[in-house]
Design an enzyme around this catalytic site. Structure first.
Site, mmCIF file in Angstrom:
data_model
loop_
_atom_site.group_PDB
_atom_site.id
_atom_site.type_symbol
_atom_site.label_atom_id
_atom_site.label_comp_id
_atom_site.label_asym_id
_atom_site.label_seq_id
_atom_site.Cartn_x
_atom_site.Cartn_y
_atom_site.Cartn_z
ATOM 1 N N ASP A 198 -48.281 -28.499 6.212
ATOM 2 C CA ASP A 198 -48.232 -29.153 5.207
ATOM 3 C C ASP A 198 -49.619 -30.193 4.867
ATOM 4 O O ASP A 198 -49.906 -30.463 3.657
ATOM 5 C CB ASP A 198 -46.916 -30.268 5.275
ATOM 6 C CG ASP A 198 -45.875 -29.393 4.799
ATOM 7 O OD1 ASP A 198 -45.127 -28.758 5.972
ATOM 8 O OD2 ASP A 198 -45.169 -29.589 3.563
ATOM 9 N N ASN A 208 -46.458 -30.654 9.813
ATOM 10 C CA ASN A 208 -45.888 -29.520 9.418
ATOM 11 C C ASN A 208 -44.339 -29.714 9.682
ATOM 12 O O ASN A 208 -44.009 -30.564 10.375
ATOM 13 C CB ASN A 208 -46.263 -28.100 10.352
ATOM 14 C CG ASN A 208 -45.753 -27.035 9.578
ATOM 15 O OD1 ASN A 208 -45.735 -26.744 8.371
ATOM 16 N ND2 ASN A 208 -45.289 -25.866 10.445
ATOM 17 N N LYS A 209 -43.352 -28.817 9.342
ATOM 18 C CA LYS A 209 -42.032 -28.959 9.288
ATOM 19 C C LYS A 209 -41.574 -29.361 10.598
ATOM 20 O O LYS A 209 -42.060 -28.863 11.651
ATOM 21 C CB LYS A 209 -41.557 -27.462 8.997
ATOM 22 C CG LYS A 209 -39.680 -27.558 8.913
ATOM 23 C CD LYS A 209 -39.121 -28.733 8.114
ATOM 24 C CE LYS A 209 -39.815 -28.731 6.480
ATOM 25 N NZ LYS A 209 -39.761 -27.527 5.842
#
Lengths: 312, 312
Positions: A198, A208-209
């Protein structure tokens, strides 16, 4: 979708997500509106730019289509010019995705069993996406045996989106719960991990996730490559390290409930009203990342110099 | 439950699980049946032992109650003797749980925010359980601020059982998805991790609910204690290392579906027929475990000598 207003609404409600994908969609949105009313150019552009005013790619794409349309004769030629420009934007973004896929696959020679997290395919980015573009390229090269997909609680993008995309691509895959990834890596069942990002800090730390960081720890412990894939636009040169990235905390109901696979709906899975902590992202330090893969090439090892070098 | 047959059925269908808990329940099962029919001793014992013939604790507990009942006069005194013996077994097991809790809490002075995984409380073991007995003891000592509970996909024992138990104990808690644990540890939000164990190898390697190993990696990376709690009966001196422990692979539907929080039912969360990998457990190497806590004391550091020393 049949009008600029419908495209704008889809962007506003996040049905279309990801900066490059928003740009591509907005370009087509202008052309769609002109096909309904060849005199609607100013209104169409205004509607689309207002859909997410902070999205730079959106403004840029709408501008390109507006200029192409303005430069051509009114009526049908204007519609054709707008559509051609929208298609050009789309083609450029898709080419970037394929280039990223090739750079990533070059890093993964001999890796036949890939673990991925969340959704990084065509539903998240133009072309074949980011992480999934790398995986699709490996499949094209005949080097891929199996993709393990971690489901990606709380919103289950792995189970709901990535499994769907891999099925359409005809790539063999198996779904796992997020907590199973580390044990499977330790057991020698995975050759490499490929994820998206991200936001990338200037030193190579990656947000990130949620769940990405534990996969990175397991990859390091297991001695297998951990590859992060994303467009250069996710590199934030103004963010020195991951410590500067604020982690979005989302609604507790995402943890208390689980989305069903069908259209809409979700189900409560715990005691009603249970307090929850729901960080949407986590940070993976650059030291755990084997390579950062972009459409322009690769940073490896992931150092500040290599990362900023990709921005030119 | 009101009869030996009902207790036996609950043991057979795994509504009552965990070796010590099965023993306690079977002891009460004998007494229950005698209360219905004081001449039913042989039939009651036979019914209960047949419920899970390989469970050593069950056979042992039924035997103890049988002998106590046989030694007393028929009729009401026999019922009273059986009940007293069942209560004695229960008290011994509960005392073990409290002892384990104290040994564990002694290791965690100053730790106010504990992360735990799966269910290790009174629903899984007598007394206050294993891992949750440590946490409850910390709460009794006034040292506990918050318990973070990872939901423990696929079957969500954290969300469905541990949250319920902590609520009944009045201990502050927050539920998280499994993938959020590592990031929260890295962010300094956790002081220690406490989990249970299904089997401990002679060298201290631990098999426990899937997802345990990634929590151990994150604890090591974050420099916080990782505590494994379990009764000495889970130590298998005939198993040299974790590599000898076969990991049970369970049904794919557990991954494809999510159990709902209410009575029964589950919901599909991915594309129908998606292939899944579903290891029920993973292995955590002894080197990642700060201390192994039992009712008899602690192995710290977790070496083969220290672990076997607990068995006397």
């Amino acid at each position: 979708m049949r009008s600029a207003a419908e495209v704008a609404a889809a962007i506003t409600r996040l049905s279309i997500r990801g900066a490059p994908l928003i740009g591509v969609a907005a370009g087509y949105g202008v052309a769609l509106e002109l096909a309904r009313d060849p005199d609607a150019l100013p209104r169409a552009c205004e509607t689309l730019v207002a859909a997410r005013p902070t999205a730079v790619n959106l403004v840029h794409a709408v501008d390109r289509v507006r200029q192409a349309a303005s430069a051509s004769a009114p009526g049908r030629p204007r519609v054709a010019a707008a559509l051609a420009q929208a298609r050009a934007i789309h083609a450029e973004e898709a080419a970037s995705s394929f280039a990223l896929g090739r750079h990533g696959a070059d890093q993964l020679a001999g890796c036949r069993r890939i673990l991925t997290h969340c959704n990084t395919g065509a539903l998240a980015a133009p072309g074949r996406g980011t992480g999934l573009a790398v995986i699709a390229e490996l499949a094209d090269r005949g080097e891929l045996e199996l993709v393990l997909v971690s489901e990606s609680r709380p919103l289950l993008q792995g189970a709901r989106l990535t499994v769907y995309e891999l099925g359409r691509l005809g790539i063999a895959h198996e779904l796992i719960v997020d907590g199973a990834a580390a044990g499977l890596i330790a057991a020698g069942e995975v050759d490499a991990v490929v994820v998206g990002c991200d936001r990338v800090a200037a030193n190579g730390d990656v947000a990130n996730k949620v769940g990405t960081y534990s996969h990175a720890l397991a990859a390091a412990a297991g001695g297998i490559p951990f590859i992060v894939a994303g467009p250069c636009s996710t590199i934030d040169r103004d963010c020195a390290t991951g410590a500067e990235i604020a982690i979005e905390q989302r609604d507790a109901d995402e943890v208390r409930r689980v989305p069903s696979g069908g259209a809409g709906g979700s189900y409560e899975v715990t005691v009603a009203g249970t307090p929850c902590r729901n960080p949407a992202f986590d940070l993976t330090p650059a030291a755990l990342i084997t390579a950062l893969v972009t459409e322009r090439g690769v940073a490896k090892p992931v150092t500040g110099g290599a990362v900023l070098g990709l921005l030119g």
